[in-house]
Design a protein around this motif. Structure first.
Motif, mmCIF file in Angstrom:
data_model
loop_
_atom_site.group_PDB
_atom_site.id
_atom_site.type_symbol
_atom_site.label_atom_id
_atom_site.label_comp_id
_atom_site.label_asym_id
_atom_site.label_seq_id
_atom_site.Cartn_x
_atom_site.Cartn_y
_atom_site.Cartn_z
ATOM 1 N N GLU A 254 -31.014 -16.158 110.312
ATOM 2 C CA GLU A 254 -29.694 -16.698 109.981
ATOM 3 C C GLU A 254 -29.090 -15.927 108.810
ATOM 4 O OE1 GLU A 254 -28.607 -21.128 109.678
ATOM 5 O OE2 GLU A 254 -28.663 -20.479 107.569
ATOM 6 N N VAL A 255 -27.784 -15.670 108.897
ATOM 7 C CA VAL A 255 -27.023 -15.032 107.822
ATOM 8 C C VAL A 255 -25.723 -15.805 107.670
ATOM 9 C CG1 VAL A 255 -25.878 -12.937 107.015
ATOM 10 C CG2 VAL A 255 -28.041 -12.767 108.266
ATOM 11 N N GLY A 256 -25.372 -16.112 106.416
ATOM 12 C CA GLY A 256 -24.144 -16.861 106.149
ATOM 13 C C GLY A 256 -23.532 -16.448 104.832
ATOM 14 N N VAL A 257 -22.262 -16.761 104.673
ATOM 15 C CA VAL A 257 -21.536 -16.470 103.437
ATOM 16 C C VAL A 257 -20.524 -17.585 103.215
ATOM 17 C CG1 VAL A 257 -19.798 -15.061 104.640
ATOM 18 C CG2 VAL A 257 -20.162 -14.760 102.177
ATOM 19 N N LYS A 258 -20.309 -17.924 101.944
ATOM 20 C CA LYS A 258 -19.320 -18.927 101.593
ATOM 21 C C LYS A 258 -18.759 -18.618 100.218
ATOM 22 C CE LYS A 258 -22.368 -22.360 99.437
ATOM 23 N NZ LYS A 258 -22.800 -23.778 99.462
ATOM 24 N N ASN A 259 -17.532 -19.093 99.990
ATOM 25 C CA ASN A 259 -16.925 -18.927 98.670
ATOM 26 C C ASN A 259 -17.341 -20.083 97.772
ATOM 27 O OD1 ASN A 259 -15.400 -20.625 100.353
ATOM 28 N ND2 ASN A 259 -13.647 -20.470 98.995
ATOM 29 N N LYS A 260 -17.775 -19.761 96.552
ATOM 30 C CA LYS A 260 -18.220 -20.790 95.617
ATOM 31 C C LYS A 260 -17.048 -21.528 94.986
ATOM 32 C CE LYS A 260 -20.667 -18.027 93.114
ATOM 33 N NZ LYS A 260 -21.592 -17.581 92.033
ATOM 34 N N GLN A 261 -15.894 -20.890 94.898
ATOM 35 C CA GLN A 261 -14.701 -21.510 94.356
ATOM 36 C C GLN A 261 -13.556 -21.365 95.341
ATOM 37 O OE1 GLN A 261 -13.875 -19.770 90.536
ATOM 38 N NE2 GLN A 261 -15.684 -20.645 89.556
ATOM 39 N N THR A 262 -12.726 -22.378 95.398
ATOM 40 C CA THR A 262 -11.571 -22.331 96.297
ATOM 41 C C THR A 262 -10.647 -21.190 95.914
ATOM 42 O OG1 THR A 262 -11.718 -24.726 96.564
ATOM 43 C CG2 THR A 262 -9.671 -23.671 97.251
ATOM 44 N N THR A 263 -10.180 -20.449 96.913
ATOM 45 C CA THR A 263 -9.295 -19.318 96.638
ATOM 46 C C THR A 263 -7.954 -19.803 96.114
ATOM 47 O OG1 THR A 263 -8.423 -19.313 98.907
ATOM 48 C CG2 THR A 263 -10.429 -18.037 98.487
ATOM 49 N N GLN A 264 -7.142 -18.853 95.636
ATOM 50 C CA GLN A 264 -5.815 -19.205 95.134
ATOM 51 C C GLN A 264 -4.937 -19.808 96.212
ATOM 52 O OE1 GLN A 264 -4.208 -15.688 93.318
ATOM 53 N NE2 GLN A 264 -5.682 -15.706 91.595
ATOM 54 N N SER A 265 -5.219 -19.499 97.448
ATOM 55 C CA SER A 265 -4.460 -20.083 98.562
ATOM 56 C C SER A 265 -5.003 -21.439 98.984
ATOM 57 C CB SER A 265 -4.471 -19.131 99.764
ATOM 58 O OG SER A 265 -3.949 -17.865 99.411
ATOM 59 N N GLY A 266 -6.055 -21.942 98.293
ATOM 60 C CA GLY A 266 -6.633 -23.241 98.639
ATOM 61 C C GLY A 266 -7.482 -23.216 99.885
ATOM 62 N N ILE A 267 -8.207 -22.132 100.128
ATOM 63 C CA ILE A 267 -8.987 -21.959 101.347
ATOM 64 C C ILE A 267 -10.468 -21.938 100.994
ATOM 65 C CG2 ILE A 267 -9.518 -20.423 103.284
ATOM 66 C CD1 ILE A 267 -6.645 -19.504 103.245
ATOM 67 N N ASP A 268 -11.279 -22.650 101.792
ATOM 68 C CA ASP A 268 -12.735 -22.615 101.730
ATOM 69 C C ASP A 268 -13.262 -22.195 103.097
ATOM 70 O OD1 ASP A 268 -13.151 -23.536 99.041
ATOM 71 O OD2 ASP A 268 -12.560 -25.523 99.723
ATOM 72 N N PHE A 269 -14.277 -21.338 103.112
ATOM 73 C CA PHE A 269 -14.834 -20.865 104.381
ATOM 74 C C PHE A 269 -16.333 -20.738 104.248
ATOM 75 C CE2 PHE A 269 -13.440 -17.268 101.838
ATOM 76 C CZ PHE A 269 -14.562 -16.460 101.792
ATOM 77 N N HIS A 270 -17.042 -20.847 105.387
ATOM 78 C CA HIS A 270 -18.508 -20.753 105.404
ATOM 79 C C HIS A 270 -18.974 -20.355 106.807
ATOM 80 C CE1 HIS A 270 -22.667 -22.742 104.530
ATOM 81 N NE2 HIS A 270 -22.718 -21.411 104.526
ATOM 82 N N PRO A 271 -18.771 -19.118 107.211
ATOM 83 C CA PRO A 271 -19.239 -18.688 108.528
ATOM 84 C C PRO A 271 -20.753 -18.461 108.531
ATOM 85 C CG PRO A 271 -18.192 -16.873 107.379
ATOM 86 C CD PRO A 271 -17.989 -18.082 106.519
ATOM 87 N N ILE A 272 -21.396 -18.765 109.672
ATOM 88 C CA ILE A 272 -22.843 -18.644 109.846
ATOM 89 C C ILE A 272 -23.104 -18.079 111.235
ATOM 90 C CG2 ILE A 272 -25.035 -19.883 110.014
ATOM 91 C CD1 ILE A 272 -23.930 -21.967 108.137
ATOM 92 N N ILE A 273 -24.087 -17.188 111.303
ATOM 93 C CA ILE A 273 -24.554 -16.684 112.587
ATOM 94 C C ILE A 273 -26.070 -16.820 112.637
ATOM 95 C CG2 ILE A 273 -24.580 -14.301 111.700
ATOM 96 C CD1 ILE A 273 -24.010 -13.400 114.611
ATOM 97 N N GLN A 274 -26.591 -17.342 113.784
ATOM 98 C CA GLN A 274 -28.015 -17.605 113.946
ATOM 99 C C GLN A 274 -28.506 -16.946 115.235
ATOM 100 O OE1 GLN A 274 -28.671 -21.823 114.077
ATOM 101 N NE2 GLN A 274 -27.940 -22.181 111.986
ATOM 102 N N PHE A 275 -29.785 -16.597 115.183
ATOM 103 C CA PHE A 275 -30.455 -16.105 116.387
ATOM 104 C C PHE A 275 -31.803 -16.781 116.498
ATOM 105 C CE2 PHE A 275 -33.609 -13.221 118.276
ATOM 106 C CZ PHE A 275 -33.083 -13.105 119.553
ATOM 107 N N ASN A 276 -32.119 -17.313 117.696
ATOM 108 C CA ASN A 276 -33.383 -17.997 117.959
ATOM 109 C C ASN A 276 -34.048 -17.358 119.173
ATOM 110 O OD1 ASN A 276 -33.487 -20.623 116.155
ATOM 111 N ND2 ASN A 276 -31.388 -20.461 116.918
#
Length: 597
Positions: A254-276
């Motif tokens: 699994e690999v994922g990334v997320k922003n720790k603080q809300t951006t200036q545009s008020g956006i939060d994101f957390h995409p994840i990709i998994q392989f089993n």
């Protein structure tokens, strides 16, 4: 001569008479003076009593009188005295205290610290109060604990030929990077033929914080489980152990990334990709790719939108279907409108879903409100979802299944209402009532013949579920958790009963530290027996209920060395979770834990 004698006698007589008369006159004057002084003293005494009475009644300032007796220096007679009365209207007193008045003051918008001056009030009791404005200061964030790298190993042995080993290692500074490595192995051998179990796990988790407020996570897992199909009937049958062996291997990336603080545009994101990747000894293998991309944007503090895209792609290859593998794909988009206030949270959304090419529009409405002047919250919802039934997830639920010849995902539409809250800083609870409509719910039936494997059937059904949980925590010394879940299944269309599903389950857990180096852990659970289909009479029967208790101790004998003892199934109840598969009886293990730091 006679004449001179007579004249002298006359003079003496005259002087004596005058002296006697003068003394009598003087005595009368003295008596008059004494009477006058006595009257004056009585009058002064009466005046003093009157003044004292007036002072007691009015409690105000009264006249003070002081009498001085002065001897008459002009007269040598000590019996004659003079009295002088001195009257004064002055009495020392404190001035009335001034009334304390508070005056309003506007807040001072200033980033500098305000000087604090202390004024000692003067002795005249005049106080001067000057209120100052309150300026809040930012509180620095507090972490629950300081990050410390740990390296420790745990080993133990016990009855039933049991052996276990475990290692946990962590690296990094806790701010920029963290890496945790955990590995474990456990194996046991029961009293029945081929009643063996072993499991190996390896888990590596890394977290990296970049300079642009992004947090990258990566996780790699590998596990291998070995067991044998020892639940065949009649037990007089003879099978080679190699024929009964089941080995399941799983690989997870699994690999994922997320922003720790809300951006200036008020956006939060957390995409994840998994392989089993999941395989077994019968050359069955499943590949599964999962992609999740949630994005949330806020418009102020009360309104926001959320969109989550999901893709779950799976392919199962079996020895009987090498030419045509089983595809099981699930796609969905979940747009929602979020409304947030201090006491109310509302989620309004829909969930378009494509289940193996079949379109379903599912609801997604949730509501949560906090009761005024209390710590209670009420939640309600009307939601729809799909549960992915892959080869891997079905084995995790029932390890004795045969290789499936088809895979269907379970669609659930649930309506629920719940209550949760806390009464103080230590006690919390929640309760929930749910009505569910399920389509393609898997149930498990023993295969014909010896019944050591389970076939999977899919059915539609309704379920009524009532669940609750309570939690009590006191500092780090005591933690208690209890939960209960009751389910009632109805309206099954493919089979007569919900074979393999638990109708009632209750669990409790306790962690207690009576002293600093001793920890006690206890678990107790009750499970009502599930229904199963008898392989000979084809009738529905119910397994006996299960009551199980585990108890463990850990005690520090050296700064880096601890002793531990774990006892499982204290009642030695060889109950069956799945028909024809009794569990191990009483099992005890003990060993040591060594920390390197």
């Amino acid at each position: 001569m006679k004449t001179k004698i007579a004249l002298i006698i006359l003079l003496l007589f005259t002087g004596w008479s005058m002296d006697t008369f003068a003394q009598q006159r003087k005595s009368k004057k003295n008596k008059a003076k004494q009477t006058k002084v006595t009257k004056k003293k009585a009058k002064a005494k009466k005046s003093n009593k009157s003044n004292e009475s007036t002072k007691l009644k009015t409690d105000k300032v009264s006249d003070l009188s002081v009498s001085y007796t002065v001897a008459n220096s002009s007269n040598t007679d000590t019996g004659v005295t003079r009295t002088v009365v001195i009257t004064s209207a002055f009495k020392p007193s404190l001035q009335n205290a001034a009334k304390i008045n508070f005056t309003a003051a506007t807040s001072i918008i200033d980033s500098s610290r305000l000087p604090l001056t202390y004024k000692v009030p003067s002795s005249n009791l005049f106080f001067l109060y000057q209120p100052i404005p309150l300026k809040p200061l930012a509180l620095p964030p507090d972490s629950p604990q300081v990050w410390k790298n740990t390296q420790r190993v745990k080993v133990g042995v016990g009855n039933l030929s049991s052996f276990m080993g475990e290692g946990r290692f962590s690296f990094g500074d806790g701010k920029h990077s963290i890496t945790q490595v955990q590995t474990s192995f456990i194996g046991s051998r029961g009293k029945l033929y081929a009643q063996q179990f072993s499991k190996f796990d390896l888990d590596i988790l890394s977290v990296i914080n970049s300079n642009n407020n992004l947090e990258w996570t990566s996780n790699a897992k590998f596990n291998s489980t070995t067991r044998y199909r020892y639940g065949f009937m009649p037990n007089t049958l003879v099978y080679p152990k190699d024929e009964l062996q089941l080995v399941y291997n799983g690989l997870f990336l699994e690999v994922g990334v997320k922003n720790k603080q809300t951006t200036q545009s008020g956006i939060d994101f957390h995409p994840i990709i998994q392989f089993n990747r999941f395989t077994n000894t019968n050359n069955a293998g499943e590949n599964n790719i999962i992609i999740k991309a949630p994005i949330e944007k806020s418009f102020g503090k009360m309104v926001g939108i959320s969109i989550t895209a999901n893709a779950d792609i799976a392919k199962l290859s079996t020895p009987s279907s090498m030419s045509s593998a089983i595809n099981n794909n699930l796609y969905s988009i979940d747009p929602s409108i979020l409304l947030k206030t201090p006491n109310v949270k509302l989620n309004l959304g829909i969930k378009p879903t494509w289940n193996n090419g079949v379109f379903n529009l599912l609801p997604n409405f949730t509501f949560n409100t906090r009761m005024p002047n209390s710590n209670l919250s009420v939640e309600a919802g009307f939601k729809g979802s799909f549960q992915k039934n892959s080869f891997r997830s079905l084995v995790q639920f029932n390890p004795w299944i045969a290789i499936p010849n088809q895979l269907r995902n379970t669609r659930s539409i649930e309506q629920y209402i719940g209550l949760n809250g806390s009464t103080n800083n230590h006690f919390s609870f929640n309760a929930q009532l749910t009505l569910m409509q399920m389509k393609d719910q898997p149930i498990f039936i023993n295969q014909l013949g010896d019944g050591k494997a389970f076939d999977i059937l899919y059915t539609n059904m309704n379920a009524f579920k009532l669940s609750g949980e309570i939690n009590y925590t006191f500092q780090e010394k005591l933690s208690f958790l209890a939960s209960v879940s009751y389910s009632k299944f109805s309206k099954l269309n493919a089979v007569t009963d919900a074979f393999g599903l638990i109708p009632l389950e209750a669990t409790t857990g306790l962690i207690w530290k009576p002293i600093g180096d001793l920890q006690v852990k206890a678990d107790l659970f009750y499970r009502a027996g599930s229904l199963y289909q008898d392989s000979f009479s084809f009738t529905a029967k119910r397994l006996a209920p299960a009551l199980d208790m585990n108890l463990g101790f850990e005690f520090g004998i050296l700064p880096k060395l601890n002793l531990w003892l774990q006892m499982n199934n204290l009642f030695n109840n060889t109950y069956q979770r799945w028909n024809q598969y009794p569990v191990f009886g009483f099992n005890v293990m003990g060993g040591v834990v060594y920390s390197f730091q």
